[in-house]
Motif scaffolding. Structure first.
Motif, short mmCIF file in Angstrom:
data_model
loop_
_atom_site.label_atom_id
_atom_site.label_comp_id
_atom_site.label_asym_id
_atom_site.label_seq_id
_atom_site.Cartn_x
_atom_site.Cartn_y
_atom_site.Cartn_z
N LEU A 153 0.83 -1.20 0.00
CA LEU A 153 0.00 0.00 0.00
C LEU A 153 0.87 1.26 0.00
CD1 LEU A 153 -3.03 0.85 0.25
CD2 LEU A 153 -2.60 1.05 2.69
N GLN A 154 0.48 2.23 -0.82
CA GLN A 154 1.16 3.52 -0.86
C GLN A 154 0.12 4.60 -0.61
OE1 GLN A 154 2.30 4.78 -4.78
NE2 GLN A 154 3.45 6.53 -4.03
N VAL A 155 0.42 5.57 0.25
CA VAL A 155 -0.44 6.73 0.46
C VAL A 155 0.30 7.93 -0.11
CG1 VAL A 155 -1.59 8.22 2.14
CG2 VAL A 155 -1.52 5.75 2.51
N VAL A 172 -7.63 2.67 -3.64
CA VAL A 172 -8.50 1.87 -2.77
C VAL A 172 -9.01 2.67 -1.56
CG1 VAL A 172 -7.53 -0.34 -3.50
CG2 VAL A 172 -6.50 0.88 -1.55
N GLY A 173 -8.56 3.92 -1.42
CA GLY A 173 -9.02 4.75 -0.31
C GLY A 173 -8.66 6.20 -0.56
N ALA A 174 -9.38 7.10 0.12
CA ALA A 174 -9.12 8.53 -0.03
C ALA A 174 -9.50 9.26 1.25
CB ALA A 174 -9.91 9.10 -1.20
N ALA A 175 -8.82 10.37 1.49
CA ALA A 175 -9.10 11.21 2.65
C ALA A 175 -8.87 12.67 2.26
CB ALA A 175 -8.19 10.84 3.82
N LEU A 216 -5.62 12.99 0.05
CA LEU A 216 -4.71 11.87 -0.06
C LEU A 216 -5.44 10.69 -0.69
CD1 LEU A 216 -3.30 11.99 3.58
CD2 LEU A 216 -2.24 12.96 1.53
N CYS A 217 -4.69 9.81 -1.31
CA CYS A 217 -5.30 8.56 -1.75
C CYS A 217 -4.36 7.42 -1.40
CB CYS A 217 -5.67 8.58 -3.23
SG CYS A 217 -4.31 8.74 -4.37
#
Length: 181
Positions: free
Chosen positions: A10-12, A78-81, A69-70
């Motif tokens: 996983l990379q943010v 697969v995610g975001a903020a 951010l993703c």
């Protein structure tokens, strides 16, 4: 694949306009998943909901004052903020409070560390910005999200009562300064 292996890949990173479609899609899927617990027969993952999310995230990605951010796993978002600093009125110093506006994970990746990785990246940015407190609003009936945030140390904001219609709960997290080396 074990969840440790899934977390390792996983990379943010900062979200870009090229991530917009993927973020809107996962946001719609996440909302549909948690809204179905309250309204099992209502359609939430619809083209209209996707268009609303696309427009909202488009505005977020266009703002200079709202970092986004993703989380990316194997070239897939697969995610975001997203969050926004609140500068105290009349204060020239660094913002004391930050508001976490969005944190969504594709439901197919729930429980794999994506949410925790996004949260950790937000914490890192907030500490770097000198924030002393974070706040967020969570849907009252979204027990999964409430448990997630509680496990990370968020608590009901004593200064804010639940919304009059009991749809949202405001949570707060004190951000202690990082320990000196």
């Amino acid at each position: 694949m074990c969840s440790a292996g899934r977390t390792a890949s996983l990379q943010v990173r900062s979200a870009t306009p090229a991530d917009l479609e993927a973020i809107a899609r996962l946001h719609a899927a996440a909302r549909a998943a948690y809204q179905h617990s309250r309204f099992p027969d209502a359609p939430f993952d619809t083209p209209a909901e996707h268009a609303r999310g696309l427009a909202a995230w488009g505005r977020t990605l266009d703002r200079d004052d709202t970092p986004a951010l993703c989380a990316v796993r194997q070239d897939t978002v697969v995610g975001a903020a997203s969050y926004r600093h609140r500068t105290p009125t009349g204060a020239a110093a660094a913002p004391a409070t930050v508001t976490l506006h969005q944190l969504h994970v594709d439901p197919r990746h729930w429980g794999t560390g994506v949410g925790r990785a996004l949260h950790a990246a937000c914490l890192h940015a907030w500490h770097a910005a000198g924030c002393s407190r974070a706040v967020l609003d969570v849907l009252w009936h979204n027990h999964r999200a409430r448990a997630f945030y509680t496990g990370l140390g968020w608590r009901p904001d004593p200064g804010r009562r639940p919304a009059p219609d009991a749809t949202h709960l405001t949570l707060t997290l004190p951000l202690a300064a990082p320990a000196a080396p």
